[in-house]
Design a protein around this motif. Structure first.
Motif, short mmCIF file in Angstrom:
data_model
loop_
_atom_site.label_atom_id
_atom_site.label_comp_id
_atom_site.label_asym_id
_atom_site.label_seq_id
_atom_site.Cartn_x
_atom_site.Cartn_y
_atom_site.Cartn_z
N ILE A 185 0.82 -1.21 0.00
CA ILE A 185 0.00 0.00 0.00
C ILE A 185 0.86 1.26 0.00
CG2 ILE A 185 -2.02 -1.10 1.03
CD1 ILE A 185 -1.18 0.25 3.71
N MET A 186 2.11 1.14 0.46
CA MET A 186 3.00 2.29 0.38
C MET A 186 3.45 2.50 -1.07
SD MET A 186 6.37 3.16 2.68
CE MET A 186 6.94 4.87 2.83
N GLN A 207 1.63 1.86 -3.59
CA GLN A 207 0.49 2.57 -4.21
C GLN A 207 0.58 4.07 -3.94
OE1 GLN A 207 -3.24 0.88 -2.80
NE2 GLN A 207 -3.52 -0.09 -4.79
N GLY A 208 0.96 4.42 -2.71
CA GLY A 208 1.11 5.83 -2.37
C GLY A 208 2.20 6.51 -3.17
N PHE A 209 3.33 5.78 -3.40
CA PHE A 209 4.41 6.33 -4.23
C PHE A 209 3.89 6.61 -5.65
CE2 PHE A 209 7.63 3.56 -1.70
CZ PHE A 209 7.75 4.52 -0.71
N SER A 230 0.83 7.25 -6.62
CA SER A 230 -0.04 8.42 -6.61
C SER A 230 0.77 9.71 -6.52
CB SER A 230 -1.01 8.30 -5.42
OG SER A 230 -1.76 9.47 -5.28
N VAL A 242 -6.91 11.64 -8.81
CA VAL A 242 -6.73 10.19 -8.97
C VAL A 242 -8.07 9.50 -8.76
CG1 VAL A 242 -5.58 8.14 -8.08
CG2 VAL A 242 -4.32 10.30 -8.25
N LYS A 243 -8.50 8.73 -9.75
CA LYS A 243 -9.80 8.02 -9.66
C LYS A 243 -9.64 6.51 -9.48
CE LYS A 243 -12.98 10.06 -9.78
NZ LYS A 243 -13.57 10.81 -8.63
N LEU A 244 -8.48 6.00 -9.82
CA LEU A 244 -8.23 4.56 -9.66
C LEU A 244 -6.72 4.30 -9.66
CD1 LEU A 244 -9.31 1.53 -9.74
CD2 LEU A 244 -8.92 1.66 -12.21
N VAL A 245 -6.30 3.48 -8.71
CA VAL A 245 -4.95 2.91 -8.76
C VAL A 245 -5.13 1.41 -8.53
CG1 VAL A 245 -2.63 2.84 -7.79
CG2 VAL A 245 -3.87 5.02 -7.87
N ASP A 246 -4.81 0.64 -9.55
CA ASP A 246 -5.02 -0.80 -9.53
C ASP A 246 -3.65 -1.46 -9.67
OD1 ASP A 246 -5.88 -3.40 -9.74
OD2 ASP A 246 -7.18 -3.07 -11.47
N THR A 247 -3.23 -2.19 -8.64
CA THR A 247 -1.86 -2.68 -8.62
C THR A 247 -1.80 -4.18 -8.37
OG1 THR A 247 -1.82 -1.96 -6.32
CG2 THR A 247 -0.66 -0.59 -7.89
N VAL A 248 -0.78 -4.78 -8.95
CA VAL A 248 -0.44 -6.18 -8.67
C VAL A 248 0.95 -6.17 -8.05
CG1 VAL A 248 0.04 -8.44 -9.67
CG2 VAL A 248 -1.82 -7.04 -10.60
N PHE A 249 1.06 -6.84 -6.89
CA PHE A 249 2.34 -6.90 -6.20
C PHE A 249 3.04 -8.17 -6.65
CE2 PHE A 249 -0.67 -4.82 -3.09
CZ PHE A 249 -0.32 -3.53 -3.45
#
Lengths: 138, 153
Positions: free
Chosen positions: A60-61, A63-65, A67, A79-86
């Motif tokens: 989640i950090m 993701q913050g980077f 953004s 920002v309307k969407l951040v979709d991430t795969v770790f």
């Protein structure tokens, strides 16, 4: 170049990459603020005892980077969407780059899609994903 | 007794569990924690980093940090292993601000599979939605968990 309106956005352009602060002190600040404080994020030895390669940067950090990187490029972006795969862990105290490429631009609505990656010093993707943001029409 | 190694009946699980809220709680955000979160991530705009800013608000990805109190609905089958985090998606709709009571409700949003020669992977997507006191949607956060089934011999 800082982006202020949708007219400033070019399809295919790479956003200026940033190198986030992954120091133990900064990750500690983050996890305390997030309510995620755990030795697996703040203590290399404790993380290794859990079978991890070292203390982890929380996903989640990352993701913050991502953004923050978008806001450095376009301060007024919503920002309307951040979709991430770790895909693989990011390790505290190691260096990473936060990257983005514009993959779609809707000049009528101001919506922009961005492909996102977090890469390590070897250039390997550790996190990837997409974002949708709204840029002011002007 | 449930056989934790048996393949999951995905269609049955979808019919039984999708779109049913199984976790709900209230939370209130604290201004300095929001500012610390944003600063640690590298945000620089005052609306994210300075609690005195008139437009002060949580950074856009904050909702990813809110954790479910329950991982699965009551009655959900057990399976071998805990499952791995397959990703997170956060979709802010309206700014979240400190001192405002927020209700977080979680439902199972999707269950799907991917199959290959090495077996089948089952993905569970839990969606947490956030509303304010007027039931206005502030955003949502999806957490995907994947389990890998062993090939049946």
């Amino acid at each position: 170049m800082s982006v202020n309106t949708i007219a400033d956005v070019e399809f295919g352009v790479e956003l200026p990459s940033i190198s986030p602060d992954t120091s133990l002190a900064n990750v500690k600040r983050f996890v305390v603020a997030a309510g995620w404080d755990s030795p697996r994020f703040t203590d290399h030895d404790a993380a290794r005892e859990q079978g991890l390669p070292g203390a982890l940067v929380p996903g989640i950090m990352s993701q913050g980077f991502l953004s923050a990187m978008i806001h450095h490029w376009a301060p007024a972006a919503e920002v309307k969407l951040v979709d991430t795969v770790f895909r693989a862990p990011c390790i505290v105290d190691e260096q990473y780059n936060i990257n983005g490429v514009v993959t779609d631009v809707d000049e009528d609505t101001g919506e922009v899609e961005i492909d996102l990656t977090v890469t390590n010093e070897a250039g390997e993707n550790r996190v990837f994903g997409t974002a949708k943001v709204l840029i002011p029409l002007g | 007794m449930t056989d934790v190694n048996a393949p999951l009946d995905v269609e049955s699980l979808r019919e039984q569990f999708l779109n049913v809220v199984f976790d709900e709680y209230k939370l209130t955000l604290e201004a300095q924690a929001l500012a610390d979160y944003a600063i640690a991530c590298g945000e620089t705009a005052a609306k994210f980093t300075n609690p005195e800013d008139p437009d002060f608000q949580a950074p856009p990805t904050i909702a990813s940090s809110f954790q479910q109190r329950k991982r699965y609905p009551d009655g959900f089958p057990t399976f071998k292993g805990l499952g791995m985090d397959a990703g997170k998606a956060v979709a802010p709709d309206k700014p979240m601000r400190p001192g405002v009571e927020i209700t977080a409700r979680t439902h199972m949003h999707d269950i799907y599979t991917k199959s290959g020669r090495s077996g089948r992977m089952v993905f569970f997507v839990n969606r947490m939605e956030f509303t304010d006191a007027d039931n206005i949607l502030l955003g949502s956060a999806d957490t995907s968990i994947v389990i890998r089934e062993k090939p049946q011999t």
